[in-house]
Design an enzyme around this catalytic site. Structure first.
Site, PDB file in Angstrom:
ATOM      1  N   ASP A 243     -13.326   8.010   1.648  1.00 32.90           N
ATOM      2  CA  ASP A 243     -12.262   7.188   2.233  1.00 32.90           C
ATOM      3  C   ASP A 243     -11.895   6.068   1.261  1.00 32.90           C
ATOM      4  O   ASP A 243     -12.786   5.422   0.689  1.00 32.90           O
ATOM      5  CB  ASP A 243     -12.735   6.579   3.564  1.00 32.90           C
ATOM      6  CG  ASP A 243     -11.610   5.856   4.285  1.00 32.90           C
ATOM      7  OD1 ASP A 243     -10.823   6.528   4.969  1.00 32.90           O
ATOM      8  OD2 ASP A 243     -11.519   4.623   4.149  1.00 32.90           O
ATOM      9  N   ASN A 251      -0.690  -0.120   1.054  1.00 33.62           N
ATOM     10  CA  ASN A 251       0.626   0.171   1.628  1.00 33.62           C
ATOM     11  C   ASN A 251       1.424  -1.104   1.844  1.00 33.62           C
ATOM     12  O   ASN A 251       2.636  -1.146   1.601  1.00 33.62           O
ATOM     13  CB  ASN A 251       0.471   0.914   2.963  1.00 33.62           C
ATOM     14  CG  ASN A 251       0.219   2.400   2.781  1.00 33.62           C
ATOM     15  OD1 ASN A 251       0.648   2.984   1.792  1.00 33.62           O
ATOM     16  ND2 ASN A 251      -0.492   3.011   3.720  1.00 33.62           N
ATOM     17  N   HIS A 256       4.880   2.342   0.981  1.00 33.29           N
ATOM     18  CA  HIS A 256       4.321   3.680   1.233  1.00 33.29           C
ATOM     19  C   HIS A 256       4.455   4.598   0.020  1.00 33.29           C
ATOM     20  O   HIS A 256       3.649   5.515  -0.144  1.00 33.29           O
ATOM     21  CB  HIS A 256       5.004   4.300   2.450  1.00 33.29           C
ATOM     22  CG  HIS A 256       4.585   3.662   3.745  1.00 33.29           C
ATOM     23  ND1 HIS A 256       3.358   3.895   4.322  1.00 33.29           N
ATOM     24  CD2 HIS A 256       5.209   2.764   4.553  1.00 33.29           C
ATOM     25  CE1 HIS A 256       3.244   3.192   5.432  1.00 33.29           C
ATOM     26  NE2 HIS A 256       4.360   2.499   5.602  1.00 33.29           N
ATOM     27  N   ASP A 260       1.386   6.627  -1.400  1.00 30.58           N
ATOM     28  CA  ASP A 260       1.406   8.081  -1.643  1.00 30.58           C
ATOM     29  C   ASP A 260       0.927   8.415  -3.049  1.00 30.58           C
ATOM     30  O   ASP A 260       0.209   9.399  -3.259  1.00 30.58           O
ATOM     31  CB  ASP A 260       2.819   8.629  -1.430  1.00 30.58           C
ATOM     32  CG  ASP A 260       3.210   8.682   0.032  1.00 30.58           C
ATOM     33  OD1 ASP A 260       2.333   8.513   0.897  1.00 30.58           O
ATOM     34  OD2 ASP A 260       4.411   8.890   0.320  1.00 30.58           O
ATOM     35  N   GLU A 287      -6.214   8.556   4.856  1.00 29.82           N
ATOM     36  CA  GLU A 287      -6.764   8.352   3.514  1.00 29.82           C
ATOM     37  C   GLU A 287      -8.184   8.896   3.403  1.00 29.82           C
ATOM     38  O   GLU A 287      -8.912   8.552   2.466  1.00 29.82           O
ATOM     39  CB  GLU A 287      -6.737   6.860   3.142  1.00 29.82           C
ATOM     40  CG  GLU A 287      -7.628   5.963   3.975  1.00 29.82           C
ATOM     41  CD  GLU A 287      -6.937   5.410   5.230  1.00 29.82           C
ATOM     42  OE1 GLU A 287      -7.412   4.391   5.742  1.00 29.82           O
ATOM     43  OE2 GLU A 287      -5.936   5.997   5.676  1.00 29.82           O
TER      44      GLU A 287
END
Length: 373
Positions: A243, A251, A256, A260, A287
Site C-alpha cells: 500500500d 492526490n 488525480h 495515476d 492504492e
C-alpha cells in the site's frame, strides 16, 4: 500479422491462436477427410465405366484404396493425438499430398479425359486452399506444384496442345489465385476474431490503469489455482499486500493525474521486480496491490518486499516537471503447504492485510512478515 502467410508475427501469439482453434481445426479436418474420401472412392465406378476391366483399372482402384487407407490412418491418429498442433499439421499435409498425388496418377492412367480432369483439378485446388485446414503457405505450395505437374501431364500424355494448353494453364492459375485470396481472407478473419476475444478477455481480468490483474480475477481463478497447486505439490506460497503511504496527500497535492502516474509507476515496479509468468501482481484496491508468489518461502517474500520498499522510496516519480517522492508499506504472509493445516490458506490475504496495517501503524515505509501455521 504477416501479410503473405497470414499468421501472427509473434510466435507465442500464433501458437496460442492455434491451440485455441485446435478443437475446431481437428473437427474440420475429420469432416473434410471423410467427404473427400467418400467422393474419392465413389469415382472408382467411373474408372470401370471409362476403361472397363483392365490392368489400368486395377491400378486405379488400388491407388484409390491406398489413399483411403492413408486418410483413415490419419483420422485414427488424430483421435489419439487431439492436443498436438504439429501432428495436426502433419496429418493435413500428408492427406493433401497423398490426395493430389493419387489424383495425378489417376489422370495419367486415364489420359484421354484431361479436359474433364481439368475440372476435377480446379475443385481439388479449392479443396486444398479452403476445405482442409492447413498453413496457407503449405496449401499454396502443394496446390501450385500439383497444378504444374497436371499441366505437364496434360501436354505430355493428354495430347493437349495449341491454344488449349495455355488456356487450361491460365484457368488453373486463376483457380490457385482465387483459392489463395479466399483462404487468406479466412485466415485473417479468424485471427482478427481471436485478437478481439483476447482483448475482451484481457479487459475482463486486468485493471485498465495499471495493467495488473484485477480483484475479480484474483477471487474467481488466480488465488484458488495457486493454492491448489501449492497443496498438490506441498510447496510454499507467499502473498505480499502493498500500500502506498499517504496516497491521499499525493492526490491532493498533484491532482488525480499525478496520483495515476504514481500508481502506474508503482505497478510497473512490482511487475519488473517479480518473475514473469510465475508471480502475479493484482490491483487489490485504490492504492493497494497484492503479490502472489508461488514456490516462495517467508524469507524470500520478505527479501522481495524490502527490495521493493527501498526501490520505491529511492526513485521519485517524475510528473509535469515535478519529482514526487512516495513510500510504501508491506505485509508478508507465507504458508508452507507441506506442513500447514488446511485452515491456514483461508487466512492468507487477511493476515497479509493485518501485517500491512501493522507496518503502517509502526511508522509506514516498513515491512512486516509472518509465517502462518
Amino acid at each position: 500479422m504477416a501479410p503473405l502467410r497470414c499468421e501472427f508475427l509473434d510466435a507465442k501469439t500464433e501458437n496460442d491462436f492455434l491451440q485455441h482453434q485446435l478443437r475446431m481445426t481437428q473437427g474440420q479436418l475429420r469432416i473434410s477427410f471423410l467427404l473427400c474420401l467418400l467422393f474419392y472412392l465413389c469415382f472408382a465406378f467411373s474408372d470401370l465405366i471409362w476403361i472397363g476391366y483392365d490392368w489400368k483399372t486395377a491400378w486405379l482402384i488400388g491407388t484409390r484404396i491406398a489413399v483411403a487407407v492413408i486418410v483413415l490412418s490419419c483420422l485414427a491418429l488424430l483421435k489419439r493425438r487431439p492436443d498436438s498442433i504439429p501432428f495436426t499439421r502433419v496429418a493435413a499435409n500428408i492427406v493433401e499430398v497423398t490426395g493430389t498425388a493419387g489424383f495425378l496418377l489417376i489422370a495419367a492412367l486415364r489420359p484421354s479425359e484431361f479436359l474433364l480432369h481439368a475440372i476435377s483439378m480446379s475443385i481439388t485446388i479449392i479443396v486444398l486452399y479452403i476445405y482442409i485446414p492447413n498453413r496457407l503457405l503449405y496449401a499454396a505450395a502443394i496446390a501450385a506444384l500439383a497444378t504444374l505437374v497436371f499441366i505437364g501431364l496434360a501436354g505430355w500424355l493428354g495430347g493437349i496442345g495449341g491454344i488449349a494448353l495455355p488456356t487450361m494453364a491460365a484457368l488453373l492459375a486463376l483457380a490457385n489465385l482465387f483459392g489463395y485470396v479466399a483462404a487468406r481472407r479466412y485466415q485473417i478473419l479468424w485471427r482478427e476474431e481471436y485478437s478481439a476475444q483476447m482483448v475482451l478477455k484481457n479487459l475482463s481480468v486486468r485493471d485498465p490503469l495499471t495493467g495488473c490483474y484485477n480483484r475479480r480475477h484474483l477471487h474467481e481463478q488466480l488465488l484458488e489455482t495457486e493454492i491448489s497447486r501449492a497443496q498438490r505439490y506441498r510447496l510454499s506460497l507467499t502473498v505480499i499486500m502493498c500500500d502506498l503511504d499517504h496516497f491521499k496527500a499525493v492526490n491532493d497535492t498533484y491532482g488525480h493525474d499525478g496520483g495515476d502516474v504514481v500508481l502506474q509507476h508503482f505497478a510497473a515496479l512490482l511487475q519488473a521486480m517479480t518473475r514473469d509468468n510465475i508471480d502475479s501482481v493484482v490491483r487489490y484496491g485504490g492504492e493497494e496491490f497484492l503479490l502472489i508468489l508461488p514456490e516462495t518461502d517467508l524469507a524470500g517474500g520478505e527479501l522481495l518486499a524490502e527490495r521493493l520498499r527501498h526501490t520505491m522510496a529511492s526513485q521519485p516519480v517524475e510528473h509535469d516537471g515535478q519529482r514526487i517522492t512516495v513510500t510504501a508499506s508491506f505485509g508478508v504472509a507465507s504458508v508452507d503447504f507441506g506442513s500447514a493445516p488446511p485452515a491456514a490458506r483461508l487466512n492468507m490475504i487477511a493476515a497479509a492485510d493485518d501485517l500491512l496495517y501493522a507496518a503502517k501503524n509502526s511508522g509506514r515505509n516498513r515491512v512486516r512478515a509472518q509465517q502462518l501455521a
